[in-house]
Scaffold this active site. Structure first.
Site, short mmCIF file in Angstrom:
data_model
loop_
_atom_site.label_atom_id
_atom_site.label_comp_id
_atom_site.label_asym_id
_atom_site.label_seq_id
_atom_site.Cartn_x
_atom_site.Cartn_y
_atom_site.Cartn_z
CE LYS A 34 4.01 -5.25 -34.83
NZ LYS A 34 4.77 -6.49 -34.60
NE ARG A 104 6.75 -6.55 -39.96
CZ ARG A 104 7.70 -5.75 -39.48
NH1 ARG A 104 7.56 -5.18 -38.31
NH2 ARG A 104 8.77 -5.50 -40.19
N GLY A 113 8.96 -7.13 -28.31
CA GLY A 113 9.95 -8.21 -28.47
C GLY A 113 9.59 -9.52 -27.80
CG MET A 115 4.41 -13.02 -28.32
SD MET A 115 2.69 -12.85 -28.51
CE MET A 115 2.53 -11.17 -28.97
NE ARG A 348 5.94 -0.47 -29.92
CZ ARG A 348 6.70 -1.54 -29.85
NH1 ARG A 348 6.16 -2.72 -29.88
NH2 ARG A 348 8.00 -1.44 -29.76
CG HIS A 467 14.70 -6.57 -25.15
ND1 HIS A 467 15.22 -7.15 -24.02
CD2 HIS A 467 13.42 -6.96 -25.23
CE1 HIS A 467 14.29 -7.90 -23.47
NE2 HIS A 467 13.18 -7.80 -24.18
NE ARG A 574 0.54 2.77 14.19
CZ ARG A 574 0.50 2.78 12.86
NH1 ARG A 574 1.29 3.57 12.18
NH2 ARG A 574 -0.33 1.98 12.21
NE ARG A 630 -2.64 4.48 18.49
CZ ARG A 630 -2.35 3.53 17.58
NH1 ARG A 630 -3.29 2.97 16.87
NH2 ARG A 630 -1.10 3.16 17.40
CD GLU A 775 -7.66 0.30 16.11
OE1 GLU A 775 -6.61 -0.01 15.55
OE2 GLU A 775 -7.71 0.71 17.28
CB SER A 794 -9.54 7.31 12.68
OG SER A 794 -8.47 6.92 11.85
N GLY A 796 -9.12 1.92 11.83
CA GLY A 796 -7.81 1.26 11.95
C GLY A 796 -7.94 -0.07 11.24
CB THR A 797 -8.21 -0.86 7.66
OG1 THR A 797 -7.13 0.01 7.31
CG2 THR A 797 -9.53 -0.18 7.41
CG ASN A 798 -2.95 -1.61 9.86
OD1 ASN A 798 -3.14 -1.65 8.65
ND2 ASN A 798 -2.19 -0.68 10.43
CB CYS A 862 -5.23 6.05 10.33
SG CYS A 862 -5.82 5.13 11.76
CE1 TYR A 882 -8.00 10.63 8.14
CE2 TYR A 882 -9.96 11.94 8.65
CZ TYR A 882 -8.95 11.07 9.04
OH TYR A 882 -8.90 10.62 10.34
#
Ligand code: PEP
Ligand code: MG
Length: 910
Positions: A34, A104, A113, A115, A348, A467, A574, A630, A775, A794, A796-798, A862, A882
């Protein structure tokens, strides 16, 4: 030593820059948004009342010291006040021409709103008398005075609004009028007396007469409001740091409540809900600012100001355009018209819905105000998600029971049990897992925790800039406000429309897209993304990104959606999911249970046509784009009934056998027991301590080669079939959970032989790839050798996260991991956002090692992380080809990938 400068006049921007440098961000950091914008408006010659800003540094020093102003600050305030007095030719506290000011709050990032602000500071018995003499308008002066007492009482002394509101209601009733504006000077004078009594009752002190004391206490209160609950909640939800502090701007009062040639209002340069390019806002004649935002009086649309005060309107419109062009951003402004003269009190960047944000960014780029890169960077990937928010099924709304209509201020459909206060809404949602719609006459900053917990927000009063509307929009909560036919009875916890009653806890459905409120639970559905501005923005994002965006899809309908959302390939099908369907599961279980190769082959032969048909469906949809299938991955016990249940069913059957009435019943029961025993034995033998490791992935193909051979046959038969239909096909066969290159070599030779056999049988050659999932840490470490036998990787990050951390992916998120995150042992959930230092490092190593063997190796991801913007940025950094994610995340991923590329470019160019 020179004392630090804590206070800056609106015309002292140069001094600010001397202290923090030219950077706009640093200026905002010191003066708050402000204060910085007021100073900037002064610099470019706009009509801003004189004033000054006490810096955020002063606030931080004050809070750190436990409530003492830093050395020199108050003297600087007094001297800045003198400068204002000189410029306005008024004196603070004087009884001939008194100066009044507002105090203000204003943090670096706007927190609408959240503060506190106190208006009309400087009024006391003497200055009130002087003001009456000067203005000849006692009604206005007493109105201003009672506002000071109420705001000061509430902000500085923490007195509830209720006792003040009760006084006004009584005054209205006594005068027999409906609106505050109809109250006479005498009525307001009485109100002032009562307000002072309320103040005394609650604080045991008299209302302070000394204007400087008022100013000092108000400044302290605004500083303290930085750590008020609602501000803290808001910052936590909006991801704003807690150590920034707020600045305080002290501004000469200008009055919108001095008569019918006065007004006050708020407006945005574009529509905050839809993004349409026209002024949007509300105003009230003869009122002060808080009346508009609080939604207490019915506001008027800004377009009506054109007729009511044409000159002021034209000037405001000119300034609004000028500010938008100046900041190259949609602006949200506060103004006051005092006796026909326009004053700008604030500008703003405007809050907006995701839909509006996209439209505004695209139209500004099309109009040449910003470039396309800026437009793309202005939209957060998560905002794209709102386009995929549920909408009501048109069939459901057509048959729905309409309760009321209001303003459609924040789009999306929400269904929930109605709760009439924020605490109830929060407790139902958080403790009882209920879906809640929070309904209030109007909302206040104290309600934010309930609004955040609710699915949607409904108010019976208030306008587009109320608000409720602002907060809902910012957090993407569907909201309908100003549904004026609804009466909310907070005492009896119910709401009525005509003679219809809804009690707290009953279900309602609100449509923030259309503004309609329905009774009961309406069906929702996921929309198509047809928004033309989003389509355009994403097409620009596609030009900037280098990372491909593929999708995880098991069925043709998923693939179709993925394609519609812009996926360039299927990164993970899958294939085992298809075995769970009811017409396939019995064959699959037969395949698991038998000890006889002939029977196993028969079972697999029965499955082949199903798989062929599934894969052909995917190939047809994807029309020559890569499709990674897969091969079977999960442990086989997942396809069998639960062991514990089997044991109890067996016990039950054995009891029934004892009491069987005749031979026929005995025969049936015995057959059933034999079958269940077989299942039990096999389930028992397949049971492992941690079922997500062990005999799964590539190991299944080595253990039962007929199974994966059948799948490969299905893939290639489907491919040949679809090619014969004239459709291009690019299958990629993916082998899961490889840990050792020998597993891959063994599987691949069997599978490739099968693939060749199918192609020979069909007399055709299909372009295909064989690849491996990465994996397991061992696979990442030996990626150079794995790449010898894989055309693609690929990640498999799980599983890679599970095996790197040694934390089970299945139960981690309900167990100790939560505590780990809360206590800061882990900065984020590693199953949601890639762990850069551990898992990220393994990916980096695997990509580099794999590409030393095969420089053009295709590397994708993936796991679930493929749809998470932060993880996507890391994937870009690591040079992946990718990301593959759920179809619903594809648009988000396209934008996140563009952000990653653009940020990278910006970093390299600096
Ligand atoms: C993975 O492990 O990241 C993966 C994609 O495979 P799944 O989730 O099916 O184990
Ligand atoms: Mg996996």
């Amino acid at each position: 030593m020179q004392t630090k400068k804590w206070v800056f006049g609106f015309d002292e921007l140069d001094a600010v820059k001397n202290q923090v440098g030219e950077d706009v961000d640093a200026v905002r950091g010191l003066l708050g948004g402000k204060g910085a914008n007021l100073a900037e408006m002064v610099r470019i010659g706009l009509p801003v009342p004189h004033g000054f800003t006490v810096s955020t540094e002063a606030c931080n020093a004050f809070l750190k010291s436990g409530g003492t102003f830093p050395k020199g600050m108050w003297d600087q305030v007094l001297s800045a006040l003198q400068t204002v007095e000189a410029k306005t030719d008024k004196r603070f506290g004087s009884d001939d021409s008194p100066l009044l000011v507002s105090c203000r709050s204003g943090a670096k990032f706007s927190m609408p709103g959240m503060m506190d602000t106190v208006l009309n500071i400087g009024l006391n018995s003497q200055t009130v008398a002087a003001m009456i003499r000067l203005t000849d308008d006692p009604r206005f002066v007493y109105d201003a005075y009672r506002r000071l007492i109420q705001m000061f009482g509430s902000v500085v002394m923490g007195i509830d609004d209720e006792p003040f509101e009760a006084v006004i209601t009584a005054a209205r009733r006594a005068a027999g009028v409906e609106n505050d504006t109809e109250l006479s000077a005498e009525a307001w004078q009485q109100v002032v007396l009562h307000f002072k009594a309320v103040y005394r009752r609650h604080t045991t002190h008299d209302f302070p007469e000394d204007p400087l004391k008022q100013l000092k206490m108000a400044t302290e209160a605004v500083f303290k409001s930085w750590n008020g609950k609602r501000a803290v909640d808001y910052r936590t939800a909006a991801g704003i740091a807690h150590d920034l502090g707020t600045a305080v701007s002290i501004v000469t009062m200008v009055f919108g409540n001095m008569g019918d040639d006065c007004a006050t209002g708020v407006a945005m340069t574009r529509n905050g809900s839809t993004g349409e390019n026209h002024l949007e806002g509300d105003y009230l004649t003869n009122a002060q600012g808080e009346d508009v935002v609080a939604g207490i009086r019915m506001t008027r649309d800004i377009s009506l100001l054109k007729e009511e005060m044409p000159a002021a309107y034209t000037e405001f419109e000119r300034i609004a355009r000028l500010l938008e062009n100046h900041y190259r951003e949609m602006q949200d402004m506060e103004f006051t018209i005092e006796k026909g003269k326009l004053w700008m009190l604030q500008t703003r960047d405007g809050k907006r819905t995701a839909q509006a944000a996209v439209r505004i960014a695209v139209e500004m780029a099309d109009g040449g105000l910003i470039d396309r890169q800026t437009a793309v960077l202005r939209i957060k990937p998560e905002q794209v998600d709102f386009f995929l928010h549920p909408q009501f099924d048109p069939k459901a709304t057509a048959g729905g029971r309409l309760l009321a209509r209001g303003l459609n201020v924040s789009p999306g459909a929400a269904v929930g049990q109605v709760a009439f206060d924020a605490n109830m809404a929060e407790s139902w949602a958080k403790n009882d897992g209920k879906s809640v719609i929070m309904a209030r006459p109007e909302t206040k900053p104290d309600d934010v925790h309930g609004m955040l917990a609710a699915q949607g927000i409904l108010t019976s009063r208030g306008g587009r800039t109320s608000h409720a509307a602002l907060v809902a929009r910012q957090f993407g909560k569907p909201a309908v406000v100003g549904a004026s036919t609804i009466t909310i009875d907070l005492t009896n916890r119910l709401m009525t429309v005509g003679n219809h009653t809804i009690h707290e806890g009953e279900w309602i459905s609100i449509d923030g897209t259309t503004g309609v409120v329905y009774e009961g639970k309406l069906e929702t559905m996921v929309p198509d993304i047809k928004d033309p501005w989003l389509i355009k923005l994403l097409s620009w994002a596609d030009e900037f990104r280098t990372l491909g965006v593929w999708a995880n899809a098991d069925y043709p309908q998923d693939a179709r959606r993925a394609l519609e959302y812009g996926a360039q390939g299927i990164g993970l099908c899958r294939s085992e999911h298809m075995f769970f369907e009811t017409d396939r599961l019995p064959h699959f279980q037969r395949m698991i249970l038998t000890d006889y190769p002939v029977e196993r082959r028969e079972a697999l032969a029965a499955l082949l046509p199903f798989q062929r048909q599934d894969f052909a469906g995917l190939f047809r949809v994807m029309q020559g784009r890569p499709v990674i299938i897969r091969l079977i991955d999960p442990p086989l016990h997942e396809f069998l009934p639960d062991l514990v249940e089997l044991v109890s069913e067996l016990a039950d059957l054995k009891i029934r056998l004892k009491h069987a009435a005749d031979m026929a019943a005995i025969d049936t029961l015995l057959a059933e027991i034999r079958q269940k025993e077989l299942l039990r034995k096999r389930a028992q033998s397949l049971r492992e301590a941690n079922p997500m490791l062990g005999l799964r992935g590539v190991r299944l193909g080595i253990y039962i080669p007929e199974l994966t051979t059948m799948q490969v046959r299905a893939i290639f038969e489907a491919a040949c079939m679809v090619v014969k239909e004239g459709i291009d096909v690019h299958p990629e066969v993916m082998i899961p959970l490889t840990s050792h290159v020998n597993e891959l070599i063994r599987q691949r030779s069997v599978l490739e032989a099968e693939a060749r056999a199918v192609m020979t049988e069909n007399g055709m050659e299909i372009a295909y790839k064989f690849g491996s999932m990465i994996e397991l840490p061992r696979a990442a470490l030996t990626a150079d050798r794995i790449a010898d036998h894989a055309e693609f990787f690929s990640f498999g990050t799980n599983d890679l996260t599970q095996t790197t951390f040694g934390i089970s992916r299945d139960d981690a998120e309900t167990g100790f991991l939560i505590e780990y995150m809360e206590s800061g042992i882990l900065p984020a959930n590693p199953f949601a956002t890639l762990d850069r230092d551990g898992v990220g490092e393994l990916i980096d190593m695997a990509v580099k090692r794999g590409r030393t063997t095969k420089p053009a190796l295709e590397c994708g991801i993936c796991g679930e992380h493929g749809g998470d913007p932060k993880s996507i940025a890391l994937c870009h950094e690591l040079g992946l080809s990718y990301v593959s994610c759920s179809p619903f995340r594809v648009p988000v991923a396209r934008l996140a990938a563009a952000h990653a590329a653009l940020r990278d470019k910006q970093k390299k160019s600096t």
